[in-house]
Design a protein around this motif. Structure first.
Motif, PDB file in Angstrom:
ATOM      1  N   ARG A 146      46.286 -19.679   1.557  1.00  0.00           N
ATOM      2  CA  ARG A 146      46.446 -18.474   2.375  1.00  0.00           C
ATOM      3  C   ARG A 146      45.528 -17.320   1.991  1.00  0.00           C
ATOM      4  NH1 ARG A 146      53.026 -18.252   2.787  1.00  0.00           N
ATOM      5  NH2 ARG A 146      53.286 -20.007   4.218  1.00  0.00           N
ATOM      6  N   ARG A 147      44.951 -17.376   0.794  1.00  0.00           N
ATOM      7  CA  ARG A 147      44.132 -16.237   0.343  1.00  0.00           C
ATOM      8  C   ARG A 147      43.077 -15.827   1.378  1.00  0.00           C
ATOM      9  NH1 ARG A 147      42.872 -17.826  -4.583  1.00  0.00           N
ATOM     10  NH2 ARG A 147      44.644 -16.731  -5.477  1.00  0.00           N
ATOM     11  N   PRO A 148      42.327 -16.801   1.948  1.00  0.00           N
ATOM     12  CA  PRO A 148      41.302 -16.390   2.927  1.00  0.00           C
ATOM     13  C   PRO A 148      41.892 -15.688   4.149  1.00  0.00           C
ATOM     14  CG  PRO A 148      41.106 -18.745   2.378  1.00  0.00           C
ATOM     15  CD  PRO A 148      42.337 -18.238   1.696  1.00  0.00           C
ATOM     16  N   PHE A 149      43.102 -16.064   4.515  1.00  0.00           N
ATOM     17  CA  PHE A 149      43.734 -15.411   5.675  1.00  0.00           C
ATOM     18  C   PHE A 149      44.116 -13.968   5.343  1.00  0.00           C
ATOM     19  CE2 PHE A 149      45.020 -19.952   6.376  1.00  0.00           C
ATOM     20  CZ  PHE A 149      44.202 -20.172   7.470  1.00  0.00           C
ATOM     21  N   TYR A 150      44.705 -13.780   4.164  1.00  0.00           N
ATOM     22  CA  TYR A 150      45.046 -12.409   3.751  1.00  0.00           C
ATOM     23  C   TYR A 150      43.777 -11.553   3.708  1.00  0.00           C
ATOM     24  CZ  TYR A 150      49.588 -14.221   2.137  1.00  0.00           C
ATOM     25  OH  TYR A 150      50.827 -14.801   2.052  1.00  0.00           O
ATOM     26  N   GLU A 151      42.737 -12.171   3.119  1.00  0.00           N
ATOM     27  CA  GLU A 151      41.490 -11.444   2.925  1.00  0.00           C
ATOM     28  C   GLU A 151      40.899 -10.983   4.260  1.00  0.00           C
ATOM     29  OE1 GLU A 151      39.466 -12.827  -0.852  1.00  0.00           O
ATOM     30  OE2 GLU A 151      38.100 -13.474   0.747  1.00  0.00           O
ATOM     31  N   SER A 152      40.918 -11.877   5.243  1.00  0.00           N
ATOM     32  CA  SER A 152      40.278 -11.501   6.511  1.00  0.00           C
ATOM     33  C   SER A 152      41.170 -10.590   7.339  1.00  0.00           C
ATOM     34  CB  SER A 152      39.862 -12.741   7.298  1.00  0.00           C
ATOM     35  OG  SER A 152      41.002 -13.462   7.667  1.00  0.00           O
ATOM     36  N   CYS A 153      42.467 -10.572   7.052  1.00  0.00           N
ATOM     37  CA  CYS A 153      43.371  -9.727   7.845  1.00  0.00           C
ATOM     38  C   CYS A 153      43.458  -8.307   7.291  1.00  0.00           C
ATOM     39  CB  CYS A 153      44.757 -10.371   7.852  1.00  0.00           C
ATOM     40  SG  CYS A 153      45.923  -9.615   8.977  1.00  0.00           S
ATOM     41  N   ALA A 154      43.275  -8.158   5.976  1.00  0.00           N
ATOM     42  CA  ALA A 154      43.588  -6.877   5.327  1.00  0.00           C
ATOM     43  C   ALA A 154      42.518  -5.810   5.528  1.00  0.00           C
ATOM     44  CB  ALA A 154      43.784  -7.104   3.830  1.00  0.00           C
TER      45      ALA A 154
END
Ligand code: S3P
Length: 188
Positions: A146-154
């Motif tokens: 999930r890290r890449p998803f958090y990164e691109s959303c934040a």
């Protein structure tokens, strides 16, 4: 990551994303107190809509059923203002949620080191995704995926490993102000 950019994010809402155990709900309550905004939690909205706890939703409808309700909960907030929105850790995994989250408000990614997260989530058994033979490994896998998803959303990121909820809420507000100042130095 976390670079200022032209954004459609509403300036009067604040959205907290991040893994289970990051402290999203507790920090949301503190932010609500500090900013005089109403706090809502997508998990709570889902539970209210389904009329059953999350563990039962997963048991009856699977993760997919839960995710549908979660997206409905998120959509129900669009158009509302002066909110602090806490979300469930997996909300970023559905691509359609990303633009909804980022349009709703400034998105703050709360994170913490893995040992701290595991210690926090081990305090109860309310998280169906961690009811496995090796919850530590499961958590590790979820974080990696999930890290890449958090990164691109934040829009901004705050580490919650150390500090009281009040201290972390203050850090979040500092980051959010810096974000909007960078996006729009005239208005900030
Ligand atoms: C989930 C996190 C939970 C809850 C559900 C699924 C996840 O919320 O939405 O159990 O997929 O990470 P918290 O992040 O508040 O624990």
């Amino acid at each position: 990551m976390n670079r200022p950019e032209p954004t459609a994010a509403r300036a009067d809402n604040l959205v907290l994303i991040g893994p289970m155990g990051a402290g999203k709900s507790s920090v949301a309550r503190e932010l609500s107190r500090l900013t005089q905004r109403r706090w809502v939690d997508t998990d709570r909205l889902v539970v209210r809509e389904a009329g059953m706890p999350i563990t039962e939703i997963f048991a009856a409808q699977g993760e997919e059923g839960f995710r549908r309700l979660e997206t409905d909960a998120l959509r129900s907030l669009v158009g509302q203002g002066r909110l602090i929105v806490a979300t469930g850790g997996g909300i970023v995994t559905r691509p359609e949620n990303m633009p909804l989250l980022r349009a709703l408000g400034c998105v703050a990614w709360l994170t913490a080191n893995e040992d701290v997260l595991f210690e926090r989530v081990s305090r109860n058994d309310r998280r169906p995704l961690l009811q496995t033979d090796d919850p530590r490994a499961t958590l590790h896998g979820l974080l990696e995926r999930r890290r890449p998803f958090y990164e691109s959303c934040a829009h901004v990121t705050v580490d919650t490993s150390v500090g009281t909820h009040a201290e972390i809420a203050t850090l979040v507000l500092g980051q959010v102000r810096a974000f909007f100042a960078a996006v729009d130095p005239v208005r900030a």
